[in-house]
Scaffold this active site. Structure first.
Site, PDB file in Angstrom:
ATOM      1  N   ASP A   1      -3.962   2.234   1.833  1.00  0.00           N
ATOM      2  CA  ASP A   1      -5.032   1.449   2.196  1.00  0.00           C
ATOM      3  C   ASP A   1      -3.471   0.110   2.641  1.00  0.00           C
ATOM      4  O   ASP A   1      -4.949  -1.306   2.632  1.00  0.00           O
ATOM      5  CB  ASP A   1      -4.787   0.796   0.368  1.00  0.00           C
ATOM      6  CG  ASP A   1      -3.806   0.671   0.112  1.00  0.00           C
ATOM      7  OD1 ASP A   1      -2.522   0.432   0.425  1.00  0.00           O
ATOM      8  OD2 ASP A   1      -3.904   1.197  -1.127  1.00  0.00           O
TER       9      ASP A   1
ATOM     10  N   ASP B   1       1.034   8.515   6.447  1.00  0.00           N
ATOM     11  CA  ASP B   1      -0.040   8.721   5.463  1.00  0.00           C
ATOM     12  C   ASP B   1      -1.380  10.039   6.333  1.00  0.00           C
ATOM     13  O   ASP B   1      -1.511   9.731   7.257  1.00  0.00           O
ATOM     14  CB  ASP B   1      -1.137   7.636   5.044  1.00  0.00           C
ATOM     15  CG  ASP B   1      -1.854   7.654   3.642  1.00  0.00           C
ATOM     16  OD1 ASP B   1      -2.729   9.238   3.678  1.00  0.00           O
ATOM     17  OD2 ASP B   1      -2.324   7.219   2.881  1.00  0.00           O
TER      18      ASP B   1
ATOM     19  N   ALA C   1       3.907  13.382   5.278  1.00  0.00           N
ATOM     20  CA  ALA C   1       5.378  12.507   5.394  1.00  0.00           C
ATOM     21  C   ALA C   1       6.315  13.685   4.679  1.00  0.00           C
ATOM     22  O   ALA C   1       8.103  12.769   5.287  1.00  0.00           O
ATOM     23  CB  ALA C   1       5.010  12.278   3.619  1.00  0.00           C
TER      24      ALA C   1
ATOM     25  N   ASP D   1       5.055   4.025  -1.263  1.00  0.00           N
ATOM     26  CA  ASP D   1       3.873   4.535  -2.362  1.00  0.00           C
ATOM     27  C   ASP D   1       2.762   5.528  -2.022  1.00  0.00           C
ATOM     28  O   ASP D   1       1.522   6.062  -2.785  1.00  0.00           O
ATOM     29  CB  ASP D   1       2.998   3.115  -0.966  1.00  0.00           C
ATOM     30  CG  ASP D   1       2.055   2.729  -2.075  1.00  0.00           C
ATOM     31  OD1 ASP D   1       2.202   3.119  -3.670  1.00  0.00           O
ATOM     32  OD2 ASP D   1       1.356   1.814  -2.336  1.00  0.00           O
TER      33      ASP D   1
END
Length: 513
Positions: free
Chosen positions: A60, A80, A113, A133
């Site tokens: 985001d 991501d 990841a 995150d």
């Protein structure tokens, strides 16, 4: 994966993925400043000059926005797996994230990841700052990102004075899960510091009164590094000074008590999922506190890691072992398995358990009980010895059985106890095949159990939830167990009558009554 951007009349927005809140623009800075700024400030204090950063998740762009406040950030690798979130961040969320993903210092990697980190280690890449995150695991593929193996890989990516900041879970809502993540980080070789903050939108969604984070570094983080000389990157809206940051490291004493009992997790373990879905929320109290900055963290007691070798969680195996020679073994086991039924798998709901207790014969007709017993016995090494003995006795009993489930239910408590255990264990091994009801399974609801007999193969699916997991409690917390919140005493007693005769006892030589 369903992505929803909720735009409100007041101009605020909320991002939800598969129904789980990722952020609410009205308070997202609480979360993102708490995640990014303490680690960034300590890193700048430790090392002058430019630094290289890594963000795992954070598609985001909000964590990136916080890091980019510092001119010392020379580059950021943002990883991501979800291109849809990245696209949303570059357009719809551009005003909120400050256009962070268009900053020339950022390189976006749309990939897994775990694979990215393995590749970076192979190339000898190191980072001064790493931000994780990712959100809380809801399945085994997500749980690996909170394992010892994951943190050991991240430790290899960090410079010797590097800083890692990771999203955790709610310490008050899921204390054992939170401390399991912390212990996994420490056992992996990182010097860890736990901290937490109140995020109103998370609390409103039922994710917990507080939200937990973790700092980690190959080098011990001293309390002096967070003194009043600490310089925080600006601008800031939430974390105004070092004194406020130091308060984040204080925990109610009753939350810290779970640290010494929470097992770290190796790759393949589902202990984190067990803790997450089987935790009892602790109401915040201020009678006494534990301060991570003042504590001797090197003296903490950490249990042996859970390796995922066994089917049942360790405390349940211990419980069954302890009661194995007890004269009331069958009653104790029966109560244990009923309490576990909604807790060990996230798709086991109160409604499902209620149906099982209300109409056990109809429920059991939908599964191949004998075949399921045989499958469990093939995994006998993963089960307590006493339970294996009971499974063998049930297999013998089924060989004499006429096929009438009501007659099976009438044979006594011991039979019903082990049948209940088989249902629970069957759902652990083959969750969709054993039940397959409701929105997550392949079969019907109520009396429609079609398609569940035979071999218990892959019937129905859970849906593709990806690795993001969630930041909170994915659903009604009451589904986690019976003790006072699910069926409680009233519901449990009410349903006992549906099991038929309970007069069966132990045979003269320990056989079935």
């Amino acid at each position: 994966m369903a992505i929803l951007l909720d735009k409100r009349d007041d101009g605020s927005v909320a991002l939800l993925i598969d129904g789980d809140l990722q952020f609410d623009s009205r308070d997202e800075r609480i979360y993102h400043e708490a995640l990014a700024l303490p680690a960034l400030a300590i890193s700048e204090r430790r090392k002058p000059g430019k630094r290289k950063a890594l963000i795992i998740g954070g598609g985001d762009g909000l964590t990136a926005r916080e890091l980019l406040k510092s001119e010392t950030i020379a580059s950021i690798d943002l990883v991501d797996y979800d291109a849809g979130v990245i696209s949303l961040a570059q357009v719809e969320l551009k005003e909120i994230n400050g256009g962070s993903l268009s900053d020339p210092r950022i390189t976006i990697h749309i990939e897994d990841a775990w694979k990215f980190v393995e590749k970076a280690i192979g190339l000898g890449t190191t980072y001064d700052i790493a931000m994780v995150d990712l959100t809380v695991a809801q399945d085994a593929s997500g749980a690996k990102f909170h394992s010892m193996d994951w943190y050991a890989m991240l430790a290899r990516l960090l410079a010797n004075d590097g800083l890692l900041a990771a999203n955790g879970v709610s310490p008050s809502a899921t204390p054992s899960a939170y401390w399991s993540v912390y212990n996994s980080m420490v056992v992996a070789g990182l010097c860890g510091l736990p901290y937490r903050i109140f995020v109103p939108s998370f609390a409103q969604m039922g994710y917990g009164y507080d939200w937990g984070f973790l700092l980690g570094s190959p080098t011990r983080i001293n309390a002096q590094e967070l003194d009043d000389e600490l310089v925080l990157p600006a601008p800031r809206q939430i974390l105004m000074d070092p004194a406020q940051i130091r308060q984040l490291f204080e925990f109610p004493a009753e939350l810290f008590e779970h640290q010494s009992k929470a097992m770290p997790a190796r790759l393949g373990s589902e202990i984190l999922l067990h803790y997450f879905y089987n935790s009892k929320e602790i109401a915040p109290r201020r009678l006494s506190t534990w301060n991570a900055l003042a504590a001797d963290l090197t003296a903490l007691s950490i249990p042996e890691p859970d390796t995922g070798e066994y089917l049942l969680p360790p405390e349940i195996r211990a419980c069954l072992t302890e009661t194995g020679d007890n004269a009331n073994f069958e009653q104790t086991l029966f109560e244990r398995v009923l309490n576990l039924m909604p807790a060990l798998n996230r798709f086991q709901t109160r409604q499902l358990v209620s149906e099982f207790l209300e109409e056990p014969a109809a429920f059991l007709e939908a599964i191949d009980l004998g075949g399921l017993v045989e499958r469990l016995l093939r995994r006998a090494a993963e089960l307590p010895g006493k339970l294996v003995e009971e499974l063998k006795l049930l297999r013998d009993k089924l060989s004499e059985w006429s096929g009438n489930y009501l007659s099976l239910l009438d044979t006594g408590m011991r039979v019903m106890t082990i049948v209940t255990a088989v249902v629970v264990l069957g759902n652990l091994l083959y969750p969709d095949a054993a039940y397959g009801k409701g929105e997550h399974g392949g079969g019907g609801h109520g009396g429609d159990h079609g398609g569940h007999g035979g071999d218990h193969g892959d019937h129905g699916g859970r849906g593709d939830h990806g690795d993001r997991g969630d930041r909170g409690d994915r659903g009604d917390r009451g589904d986690r167990g019976f003790g006072g919140r699910g069926f409680g005493n009233r519901g449990f007693d009410h349903h006992w009558g549906h099991w038929g005769a309970w007069g069966g006892g132990w045979g003269a030589r320990g056989g079935w009554a």
